[in-house]
Write a protein that holds these residues in place. Structure first.
Motif, PDB file in Angstrom:
ATOM      1  N   LEU A  96       7.659 -47.540 -64.619  1.00 21.17           N
ATOM      2  CA  LEU A  96       7.137 -46.246 -64.186  1.00 21.17           C
ATOM      3  C   LEU A  96       6.643 -46.335 -62.742  1.00 21.17           C
ATOM      4  CD1 LEU A  96       4.948 -45.537 -67.339  1.00 21.17           C
ATOM      5  CD2 LEU A  96       7.247 -44.647 -66.876  1.00 21.17           C
ATOM      6  N   SER A  97       6.855 -45.276 -62.002  1.00 18.65           N
ATOM      7  CA  SER A  97       6.300 -45.195 -60.652  1.00 18.65           C
ATOM      8  C   SER A  97       6.026 -43.729 -60.334  1.00 18.65           C
ATOM      9  CB  SER A  97       7.253 -45.806 -59.618  1.00 18.65           C
ATOM     10  OG  SER A  97       8.492 -45.132 -59.647  1.00 18.65           O
ATOM     11  N   ALA A  98       5.056 -43.518 -59.466  1.00 16.99           N
ATOM     12  CA  ALA A  98       4.696 -42.155 -59.060  1.00 16.99           C
ATOM     13  C   ALA A  98       5.675 -41.671 -58.003  1.00 16.99           C
ATOM     14  CB  ALA A  98       3.276 -42.118 -58.524  1.00 16.99           C
ATOM     15  N   THR A  99       5.993 -40.402 -58.066  1.00 18.34           N
ATOM     16  CA  THR A  99       6.787 -39.782 -57.013  1.00 18.34           C
ATOM     17  C   THR A  99       5.868 -39.472 -55.838  1.00 18.34           C
ATOM     18  OG1 THR A  99       6.367 -37.553 -57.842  1.00 18.34           O
ATOM     19  CG2 THR A  99       8.322 -38.700 -58.729  1.00 18.34           C
ATOM     20  N   GLU A 100       6.438 -39.034 -54.751  1.00  9.63           N
ATOM     21  CA  GLU A 100       5.608 -38.635 -53.610  1.00  9.63           C
ATOM     22  C   GLU A 100       4.662 -37.506 -54.016  1.00  9.63           C
ATOM     23  OE1 GLU A 100       5.971 -36.912 -49.049  1.00  9.63           O
ATOM     24  OE2 GLU A 100       7.751 -37.702 -50.028  1.00  9.63           O
ATOM     25  N   LYS A 101       5.198 -36.549 -54.758  1.00 13.42           N
ATOM     26  CA  LYS A 101       4.371 -35.447 -55.253  1.00 13.42           C
ATOM     27  C   LYS A 101       3.243 -35.972 -56.140  1.00 13.42           C
ATOM     28  CE  LYS A 101       4.651 -31.264 -58.113  1.00 13.42           C
ATOM     29  NZ  LYS A 101       5.532 -30.429 -58.946  1.00 13.42           N
ATOM     30  N   GLY A 102       3.560 -36.923 -57.021  1.00 15.67           N
ATOM     31  CA  GLY A 102       2.553 -37.520 -57.895  1.00 15.67           C
ATOM     32  C   GLY A 102       1.478 -38.239 -57.103  1.00 15.67           C
ATOM     33  N   GLY A 103       1.890 -38.955 -56.055  1.00 14.21           N
ATOM     34  CA  GLY A 103       0.923 -39.635 -55.195  1.00 14.21           C
ATOM     35  C   GLY A 103      -0.016 -38.654 -54.522  1.00 14.21           C
ATOM     36  N   ASN A 104       0.525 -37.517 -54.101  1.00 17.26           N
ATOM     37  CA  ASN A 104      -0.315 -36.487 -53.478  1.00 17.26           C
ATOM     38  C   ASN A 104      -1.314 -35.901 -54.469  1.00 17.26           C
ATOM     39  OD1 ASN A 104       0.997 -36.808 -51.029  1.00 17.26           O
ATOM     40  ND2 ASN A 104       2.458 -35.167 -51.427  1.00 17.26           N
ATOM     41  N   VAL A 105      -0.882 -35.732 -55.723  1.00 13.02           N
ATOM     42  CA  VAL A 105      -1.781 -35.225 -56.762  1.00 13.02           C
ATOM     43  C   VAL A 105      -2.925 -36.215 -56.985  1.00 13.02           C
ATOM     44  CG1 VAL A 105      -1.956 -34.689 -59.231  1.00 13.02           C
ATOM     45  CG2 VAL A 105      -0.053 -33.781 -57.886  1.00 13.02           C
ATOM     46  N   VAL A 106      -2.601 -37.511 -57.031  1.00 14.11           N
ATOM     47  CA  VAL A 106      -3.633 -38.535 -57.202  1.00 14.11           C
ATOM     48  C   VAL A 106      -4.600 -38.499 -56.019  1.00 14.11           C
ATOM     49  CG1 VAL A 106      -4.094 -41.023 -57.300  1.00 14.11           C
ATOM     50  CG2 VAL A 106      -2.240 -40.033 -58.665  1.00 14.11           C
ATOM     51  N   ASP A 107      -4.063 -38.385 -54.810  1.00 13.20           N
ATOM     52  CA  ASP A 107      -4.932 -38.321 -53.627  1.00 13.20           C
ATOM     53  C   ASP A 107      -5.910 -37.150 -53.727  1.00 13.20           C
ATOM     54  OD1 ASP A 107      -3.662 -40.541 -52.572  1.00 13.20           O
ATOM     55  OD2 ASP A 107      -2.373 -39.363 -51.221  1.00 13.20           O
ATOM     56  N   ASP A 108      -5.430 -35.983 -54.168  1.00 15.38           N
ATOM     57  CA  ASP A 108      -6.296 -34.811 -54.339  1.00 15.38           C
ATOM     58  C   ASP A 108      -7.362 -35.072 -55.408  1.00 15.38           C
ATOM     59  OD1 ASP A 108      -4.778 -33.505 -52.451  1.00 15.38           O
ATOM     60  OD2 ASP A 108      -3.698 -32.251 -53.906  1.00 15.38           O
ATOM     61  N   HIS A 109      -6.939 -35.700 -56.483  1.00 14.06           N
ATOM     62  CA  HIS A 109      -7.839 -36.019 -57.592  1.00 14.06           C
ATOM     63  C   HIS A 109      -8.963 -36.943 -57.123  1.00 14.06           C
ATOM     64  CE1 HIS A 109      -8.533 -36.480 -61.937  1.00 14.06           C
ATOM     65  NE2 HIS A 109      -8.850 -37.724 -61.650  1.00 14.06           N
ATOM     66  N   ILE A 110      -8.605 -37.991 -56.422  1.00 14.53           N
ATOM     67  CA  ILE A 110      -9.588 -38.958 -55.936  1.00 14.53           C
ATOM     68  C   ILE A 110     -10.500 -38.326 -54.892  1.00 14.53           C
ATOM     69  CG2 ILE A 110      -9.842 -41.120 -54.648  1.00 14.53           C
ATOM     70  CD1 ILE A 110      -7.360 -42.109 -56.250  1.00 14.53           C
ATOM     71  N   ALA A 111      -9.953 -37.456 -54.065  1.00 13.74           N
ATOM     72  CA  ALA A 111     -10.771 -36.767 -53.065  1.00 13.74           C
ATOM     73  C   ALA A 111     -11.846 -35.924 -53.749  1.00 13.74           C
ATOM     74  CB  ALA A 111      -9.899 -35.895 -52.166  1.00 13.74           C
ATOM     75  N   ALA A 112     -11.510 -35.286 -54.856  1.00 12.71           N
ATOM     76  CA  ALA A 112     -12.495 -34.485 -55.588  1.00 12.71           C
ATOM     77  C   ALA A 112     -13.592 -35.382 -56.161  1.00 12.71           C
ATOM     78  CB  ALA A 112     -11.810 -33.694 -56.702  1.00 12.71           C
ATOM     79  N   TYR A 113     -13.208 -36.537 -56.700  1.00 10.56           N
ATOM     80  CA  TYR A 113     -14.199 -37.489 -57.200  1.00 10.56           C
ATOM     81  C   TYR A 113     -15.108 -37.980 -56.072  1.00 10.56           C
ATOM     82  CZ  TYR A 113     -12.887 -38.408 -62.061  1.00 10.56           C
ATOM     83  OH  TYR A 113     -12.689 -38.313 -63.409  1.00 10.56           O
ATOM     84  N   ARG A 114     -14.516 -38.298 -54.948  1.00  9.49           N
ATOM     85  CA  ARG A 114     -15.311 -38.794 -53.821  1.00  9.49           C
ATOM     86  C   ARG A 114     -16.289 -37.740 -53.321  1.00  9.49           C
ATOM     87  NH1 ARG A 114     -10.468 -42.118 -51.146  1.00  9.49           N
ATOM     88  NH2 ARG A 114     -10.934 -44.088 -52.167  1.00  9.49           N
ATOM     89  N   GLU A 115     -15.867 -36.499 -53.297  1.00  5.67           N
ATOM     90  CA  GLU A 115     -16.770 -35.439 -52.847  1.00  5.67           C
ATOM     91  C   GLU A 115     -17.929 -35.282 -53.822  1.00  5.67           C
ATOM     92  OE1 GLU A 115     -18.609 -33.157 -50.400  1.00  5.67           O
ATOM     93  OE2 GLU A 115     -16.769 -34.213 -49.869  1.00  5.67           O
ATOM     94  N   THR A 116     -17.663 -35.408 -55.107  1.00  7.84           N
ATOM     95  CA  THR A 116     -18.739 -35.352 -56.101  1.00  7.84           C
ATOM     96  C   THR A 116     -19.690 -36.537 -55.921  1.00  7.84           C
ATOM     97  OG1 THR A 116     -17.311 -34.172 -57.653  1.00  7.84           O
ATOM     98  CG2 THR A 116     -19.256 -35.253 -58.573  1.00  7.84           C
ATOM     99  N   SER A 117     -19.137 -37.718 -55.683  1.00 11.64           N
ATOM    100  CA  SER A 117     -19.975 -38.905 -55.441  1.00 11.64           C
ATOM    101  C   SER A 117     -20.818 -38.721 -54.190  1.00 11.64           C
ATOM    102  CB  SER A 117     -19.103 -40.155 -55.294  1.00 11.64           C
ATOM    103  OG  SER A 117     -18.456 -40.444 -56.498  1.00 11.64           O
ATOM    104  N   ARG A 118     -20.213 -38.178 -53.151  1.00 12.68           N
ATOM    105  CA  ARG A 118     -20.945 -37.929 -51.892  1.00 12.68           C
ATOM    106  C   ARG A 118     -22.113 -36.977 -52.161  1.00 12.68           C
ATOM    107  NH1 ARG A 118     -16.734 -37.152 -49.214  1.00 12.68           N
ATOM    108  NH2 ARG A 118     -16.615 -39.190 -48.268  1.00 12.68           N
ATOM    109  N   TRP A 119     -21.866 -35.926 -52.923  1.00 12.77           N
ATOM    110  CA  TRP A 119     -22.908 -34.956 -53.253  1.00 12.77           C
ATOM    111  C   TRP A 119     -24.061 -35.642 -53.986  1.00 12.77           C
ATOM    112  CZ3 TRP A 119     -24.396 -33.733 -58.245  1.00 12.77           C
ATOM    113  CH2 TRP A 119     -25.354 -32.720 -58.345  1.00 12.77           C
TER     114      TRP A 119
END
Length: 144
Positions: A96-119
């Motif tokens: 299994l491997s992530a597509t480019e689109k899948g990688g972008n979705v993960v990046d968005d997901h992690i960014a949301a987690y990081r923003e919550t952690s920052r808060w």
């Protein structure tokens, strides 16, 4: 090891309830754009971080049945977020491997987690921030 009091257990339960809701809201917001349930989101993150992994690797990591993982990966393939390939050296297995689109979705997901952690960290002074991180890492690395 010190046994916690019932009051401490109750306080921590309430605090972690609030704490985890913040992360769940962030996760849901990131996943909503791509219609991912929590299992699919965690599967996608694992696959992106472990290219070439197999179904059993992901199932073991997420502690779910292989049939459950098979369904999750099928959904992610249909959404063009991951790809399944048969390795040349073992035609019975699936990599299994992530597509480019899948990688972008993960990046968005992690960014949301990081923003919550920052808060959350903004509510603390520098020393408290370091203490929270140290204690959270200690708890995360302990066995239940």
């Amino acid at each position: 090891m010190t046994e916690p009091t019932q009051s401490q257990v109750d306080q921590l339960t309430q605090a972690f309830g609030t704490f985890t809701r913040r992360f769940k809201v962030a996760e849901a917001a990131a996943a909503a754009e791509n219609a991912l349930n929590p299992l699919d989101a965690q599967t996608l993150i694992y696959v992106r971080d472990h290219p070439g992994c197999g179904l059993s690797d992901v199932a073991r990591y997420l502690n779910v049945a292989i049939t459950t993982m098979s369904s999750a990966t099928a959904r992610l393939v249909r959404k063009a977020l991951i790809e399944r390939r048969r390795p040349a050296d073992d035609r019975r297995s699936v990599a299994l491997s992530a597509t480019e689109k899948g990688g972008n979705v993960v990046d968005d997901h992690i960014a949301a987690y990081r923003e919550t952690s920052r808060w959350m960290l903004r509510a603390l002074d520098r020393e408290e921030q370091e203490q929270l991180i140290r204690l959270t890492e200690k708890i995360a690395s302990s066995e239940p």
